[in-house]
Design a protein around this motif. Structure first.
Motif, PDB file in Angstrom:
ATOM      1  N   TYR A  99     -11.858  42.731   0.092  1.00  0.00           N
ATOM      2  CA  TYR A  99     -12.407  41.617  -0.675  1.00  0.00           C
ATOM      3  C   TYR A  99     -12.316  40.317   0.117  1.00  0.00           C
ATOM      4  O   TYR A  99     -13.262  39.524   0.129  1.00  0.00           O
ATOM      5  CB  TYR A  99     -11.680  41.458  -2.015  1.00  0.00           C
ATOM      6  N   LYS A 100     -11.202  40.093   0.787  1.00  0.00           N
ATOM      7  CA  LYS A 100     -11.027  38.851   1.543  1.00  0.00           C
ATOM      8  C   LYS A 100     -12.071  38.725   2.643  1.00  0.00           C
ATOM      9  O   LYS A 100     -12.651  37.653   2.825  1.00  0.00           O
ATOM     10  CB  LYS A 100      -9.607  38.800   2.129  1.00  0.00           C
ATOM     11  N   GLU A 101     -12.339  39.811   3.349  1.00  0.00           N
ATOM     12  CA  GLU A 101     -13.367  39.777   4.390  1.00  0.00           C
ATOM     13  C   GLU A 101     -14.725  39.466   3.786  1.00  0.00           C
ATOM     14  O   GLU A 101     -15.498  38.696   4.337  1.00  0.00           O
ATOM     15  CB  GLU A 101     -13.414  41.116   5.134  1.00  0.00           C
ATOM     16  N   TYR A 102     -15.001  40.089   2.650  1.00  0.00           N
ATOM     17  CA  TYR A 102     -16.265  39.845   1.957  1.00  0.00           C
ATOM     18  C   TYR A 102     -16.367  38.379   1.532  1.00  0.00           C
ATOM     19  O   TYR A 102     -17.398  37.741   1.724  1.00  0.00           O
ATOM     20  CB  TYR A 102     -16.385  40.767   0.739  1.00  0.00           C
ATOM     21  N   LEU A 103     -15.288  37.860   0.959  1.00  0.00           N
ATOM     22  CA  LEU A 103     -15.277  36.472   0.506  1.00  0.00           C
ATOM     23  C   LEU A 103     -15.513  35.518   1.668  1.00  0.00           C
ATOM     24  O   LEU A 103     -16.373  34.626   1.581  1.00  0.00           O
ATOM     25  CB  LEU A 103     -13.951  36.146  -0.179  1.00  0.00           C
ATOM     26  N   ILE A 104     -14.786  35.693   2.754  1.00  0.00           N
ATOM     27  CA  ILE A 104     -14.927  34.826   3.925  1.00  0.00           C
ATOM     28  C   ILE A 104     -16.353  34.887   4.453  1.00  0.00           C
ATOM     29  O   ILE A 104     -16.952  33.867   4.794  1.00  0.00           O
ATOM     30  CB  ILE A 104     -13.899  35.186   5.010  1.00  0.00           C
ATOM     31  N   ASP A 126      -9.940  29.190   1.992  1.00  0.00           N
ATOM     32  CA  ASP A 126     -10.972  30.219   2.161  1.00  0.00           C
ATOM     33  C   ASP A 126     -12.217  29.636   2.831  1.00  0.00           C
ATOM     34  O   ASP A 126     -12.807  30.253   3.720  1.00  0.00           O
ATOM     35  CB  ASP A 126     -11.367  30.825   0.810  1.00  0.00           C
ATOM     36  N   ILE A 127     -12.598  28.446   2.417  1.00  0.00           N
ATOM     37  CA  ILE A 127     -13.785  27.807   3.002  1.00  0.00           C
ATOM     38  C   ILE A 127     -13.528  27.449   4.467  1.00  0.00           C
ATOM     39  O   ILE A 127     -14.385  27.676   5.327  1.00  0.00           O
ATOM     40  CB  ILE A 127     -14.214  26.585   2.168  1.00  0.00           C
ATOM     41  N   ILE A 128     -12.343  26.936   4.751  1.00  0.00           N
ATOM     42  CA  ILE A 128     -11.983  26.624   6.138  1.00  0.00           C
ATOM     43  C   ILE A 128     -11.996  27.899   6.976  1.00  0.00           C
ATOM     44  O   ILE A 128     -12.539  27.926   8.088  1.00  0.00           O
ATOM     45  CB  ILE A 128     -10.610  25.921   6.213  1.00  0.00           C
ATOM     46  N   LEU A 162     -14.216  28.713  10.273  1.00  0.00           N
ATOM     47  CA  LEU A 162     -13.587  29.110  11.537  1.00  0.00           C
ATOM     48  C   LEU A 162     -14.143  30.443  12.021  1.00  0.00           C
ATOM     49  O   LEU A 162     -14.410  30.609  13.212  1.00  0.00           O
ATOM     50  CB  LEU A 162     -12.070  29.196  11.377  1.00  0.00           C
ATOM     51  N   ALA A 163     -14.332  31.385  11.101  1.00  0.00           N
ATOM     52  CA  ALA A 163     -14.872  32.699  11.467  1.00  0.00           C
ATOM     53  C   ALA A 163     -16.282  32.572  12.031  1.00  0.00           C
ATOM     54  O   ALA A 163     -16.675  33.341  12.910  1.00  0.00           O
ATOM     55  CB  ALA A 163     -14.881  33.628  10.254  1.00  0.00           C
ATOM     56  N   ALA A 164     -17.027  31.589  11.548  1.00  0.00           N
ATOM     57  CA  ALA A 164     -18.395  31.366  12.024  1.00  0.00           C
ATOM     58  C   ALA A 164     -18.429  30.391  13.194  1.00  0.00           C
ATOM     59  O   ALA A 164     -19.504  30.030  13.673  1.00  0.00           O
ATOM     60  CB  ALA A 164     -19.260  30.846  10.883  1.00  0.00           C
TER      61      ALA A 164
END
Length: 107
Positions: free
Chosen positions: A12-17, A52-54, A58-60
């Protein structure tokens, strides 16, 4: 409105991010935490939503140094006063007949 697909193979966390990399999704996500009434407010949840938004930015690889610095300042403020200043502003605006609405800035 987008069709929501429930994640199956990702956590879920990966999906959310991943979903929060969409700026419209991120704005709607954060707005829900700012609109919560006094009984539903949990400062830690607001802090978690901001994180989560940060994390999604960062992931992008889409987070400026200025945004990082402002996030650190906001995080410190929220940890010191549990977001009371922010919620007081929201309550004041509500008493005047206004509400906070997040909109994505034009690029």
């Amino acid at each position: 409105m987008k069709e929501v697909i429930t994640p199956t193979s990702k956590s879920y966390k990966e999906y959310l991010i991943s979903s929060l990399q969409d700026v419209e999704e991120a704005a709607a996500y954060l707005e829900t935490f700012l609109e919560s009434n006094e009984e539903g407010r949990e400062p830690e949840v607001l802090r978690s939503a901001l994180k989560d938004i940060i994390d999604s930015r960062l992931a992008a690889n889409n987070l400026s140094e200025t945004a990082k610095q402002k996030y650190q300042q906001l995080e410190q403020m929220l940890s010191e006063n549990s977001g009371n200043h922010l919620y007081t502003l929201i309550e004041f605006l509500d008493a005047l007949g206004y509400r906070i609405k997040l909109e994505v800035k034009d690029s």
